[in-house]
Scaffold this active site. Structure first.
Site, PDB file in Angstrom:
ATOM      1  NE  ARG A   1      -3.907   0.511   1.922  1.00 22.13           N
ATOM      2  CZ  ARG A   1      -5.126   0.547   2.451  1.00 22.13           C
ATOM      3  NH1 ARG A   1      -5.347   1.186   3.583  1.00 22.13           N
ATOM      4  NH2 ARG A   1      -6.134  -0.063   1.858  1.00 22.13           N
TER       5      ARG A   1
ATOM      6  CG  HIS B   1      -8.311   0.200  -2.920  1.00 14.74           C
ATOM      7  ND1 HIS B   1      -7.548  -0.919  -2.651  1.00 14.74           N
ATOM      8  CD2 HIS B   1      -8.961   0.493  -1.756  1.00 14.74           C
ATOM      9  CE1 HIS B   1      -7.728  -1.277  -1.390  1.00 14.74           C
ATOM     10  NE2 HIS B   1      -8.576  -0.447  -0.828  1.00 14.74           N
TER      11      HIS B   1
ATOM     12  CD  GLN C   1     -13.104  -1.517  -1.189  1.00 13.08           C
ATOM     13  OE1 GLN C   1     -12.359  -1.535  -0.237  1.00 13.08           O
ATOM     14  NE2 GLN C   1     -14.342  -1.988  -1.105  1.00 13.08           N
TER      15      GLN C   1
ATOM     16  CG  ASP D   1     -13.598   6.402  -0.857  1.00 11.47           C
ATOM     17  OD1 ASP D   1     -13.663   6.212   0.383  1.00 11.47           O
ATOM     18  OD2 ASP D   1     -12.519   6.363  -1.485  1.00 11.47           O
TER      19      ASP D   1
ATOM     20  CB  CYS E   1     -14.234   1.267  -0.098  1.00  8.60           C
ATOM     21  SG  CYS E   1     -13.619   2.934   0.245  1.00  8.60           S
TER      22      CYS E   1
ATOM     23  NE  ARG F   1     -10.719  -5.218   0.056  1.00  9.14           N
ATOM     24  CZ  ARG F   1      -9.868  -4.273   0.472  1.00  9.14           C
ATOM     25  NH1 ARG F   1     -10.334  -3.139   0.952  1.00  9.14           N
ATOM     26  NH2 ARG F   1      -8.559  -4.447   0.358  1.00  9.14           N
TER      27      ARG F   1
HETATM   28  N1   CP Z   1     -11.405  -0.187   2.213  1.00  6.75           N
HETATM   29  C1   CP Z   1     -10.120  -0.267   2.652  1.00  6.75           C
HETATM   30  O1   CP Z   1      -9.165  -0.453   1.895  1.00  6.75           O
HETATM   31  O2   CP Z   1     -10.002  -0.166   4.010  1.00  6.75           O
HETATM   32  P1   CP Z   1      -8.653  -0.066   4.822  1.00  6.75           P
HETATM   33  O3   CP Z   1      -8.010   1.243   4.486  1.00  6.75           O
HETATM   34  O4   CP Z   1      -9.075  -0.167   6.262  1.00  6.75           O
HETATM   35  O5   CP Z   1      -7.744  -1.207   4.413  1.00  6.75           O
HETATM   36  N1  NVA Z   2      -9.899   6.821  -1.102  1.00 13.79           N
HETATM   37  C1  NVA Z   2      -9.534   6.351   0.227  1.00 13.79           C
HETATM   38  C2  NVA Z   2      -9.799   4.887   0.346  1.00 13.79           C
HETATM   39  C3  NVA Z   2      -9.462   4.274   1.659  1.00 13.79           C
HETATM   40  C4  NVA Z   2      -9.713   2.800   1.697  1.00 13.79           C
HETATM   41  C5  NVA Z   2      -8.075   6.677   0.495  1.00 13.79           C
HETATM   42  O1  NVA Z   2      -7.248   6.522  -0.407  1.00 13.79           O
HETATM   43  O2  NVA Z   2      -7.770   7.094   1.611  1.00 13.79           O
END
Ligand code: CP
Ligand code: NVA
Length: 301
Positions: free
Chosen positions: A99, A126, A129, A218, A258, A286
């Site tokens: 990530r 993502h 997701q 989101d 999400c 997930r």
């Molecule tokens: N939706 C999602 O990716 O959640 P987290 O940031 O908690 O992993």
């Molecule tokens: N768009 C958000 C998603 C988190 C799961 C971010 O990148 O923070």
């Protein structure tokens, strides 16, 4: 055969997406533990609940051993280059997952890794997701081909991957973003070329949501954008998913997010906590979709 990676939904064919969604729903023993005796490096430059836990458990369910590592411990492009991190870790693990703030980091890791690299969220996309979103929508409203999926809010990493999977699977994906936050015309064209669905971008939430089978949103402020909070909260105020916006969708429409969510900002509590919401099933998926993606990358047919 060259190593397959999982950086974006756009890197997959429709058959591959369908295969992953099928693997996600198979009984775990039928997948035959393709990660037996192997590690999986899970590197997080940003916080996570769902992605960390679902990936760790998916790795265990496939017979492997997850190694959770915080970004600052590895220090990608700080202690050593992304390429050195990936080339070294590929000697310890069967999967490298990260990530990251910059999407280019996972692209560079994949360019040197002899084992699959998985994007666990970047500034660009993502894709894990999106797999869970598609699986949850299929379970809630049936096959996505010909269905109408709407988004009101930010054009961000989650929206981009969702747009890609919707077009691949033959759905109509209609978004509403405020002026200044829309996808570029070239990106709309790129996504429309991915498959049999359709991607429509506009700035009117009521129009995007009209008759939709599924309504998504989101957060307005993604991780790393905290300095833009005041500006974005002002720009997005009219893009909140409210009960009156949901009333413009199909009477059977379901709501998706999400998570994490901010009640009173991008969605009202009576929507996300109401009967149309599928957000907890979406979060639980997930795990199943991560397991499907990892099984696919390990060559499970
Ligand atoms: N939706 C999602 O990716 O959640 P987290 O940031 O908690 O992993
Ligand atoms: N768009 C958000 C998603 C988190 C799961 C971010 O990148 O923070």
């Amino acid at each position: 055969m060259s190593t397959r990676h999982f950086l974006d939904i756009a890197g997959l064919s429709v058959e591959e997406v369908r295969h992953i969604l099928d693997l996600a729903q198979r009984p775990i023993p039928s997948l035959h533990r393709p990660l037996e005796g192997l590690g999986a490096a899970l590197i997080f430059e940003k916080p996570s609940n769902r992605t960390r836990h679902s990936m760790e458990i998916a790795v265990v369910q496939l017979g492997g051993h997850p190694v959770y590592t915080r970004g600052e411990e590895v220090g990608i492009d700080v202690r050593e280059t992304a390429e050195d991190v990936a080339a070294v870790m590929a000697g310890y693990h069967g999967i490298l997952a990260a990530r990251v703030f910059k999407h280019d980091v996972v692209v560079r890791m994949a360019s040197v890794s002899s084992v699959p690299v998985v994007n666990m969220l970047s500034d660009h996309s993502h894709p894990l997701q999106a797999l869970a979103d598609a699986l949850t929508m299929q379970q809630a409203i049936g096959d996505l081909a010909g269905r109408s999926v709407a988004w009101s809010g930010d054009w961000n990493n989650v929206a981009r991957s969702l747009a890609e999977i919707c077009v691949l699977l033959g759905a109509r994906f209609s978004i509403a973003t405020p002026p200044g936050y829309a996808p570029t015309a070239s990106e709309v064209a790129r996504i429309n070329a991915l498959g049999g669905g359709e991607f429509v971008a506009g700035d009117d939430p009521a129009r995007a949501v009209a008759g939709a089978d599924a309504v998504h949103t989101d957060v307005w402020v993604s991780m790393g954008q905290e300095a833009e909070t005041a500006k974005k909260e002002k720009a997005f105020a009219a893009y909140k998913v409210t009960a009156s916006l949901m009333a413009k969708a199909s009477p059977d429409a379901r709501f998706f997010h999400c998570l994490p969510a901010h009640r009173g900002y991008e969605v009202d509590a009576d929507v996300i906590d109401g009967p149309a919401s599928r957000v907890i099933a979406q979060a639980h998926n997930r795990l199943h979709s991560a397991r499907g993606a990892l099984a696919f990358l390990m060559g499970v047919k």
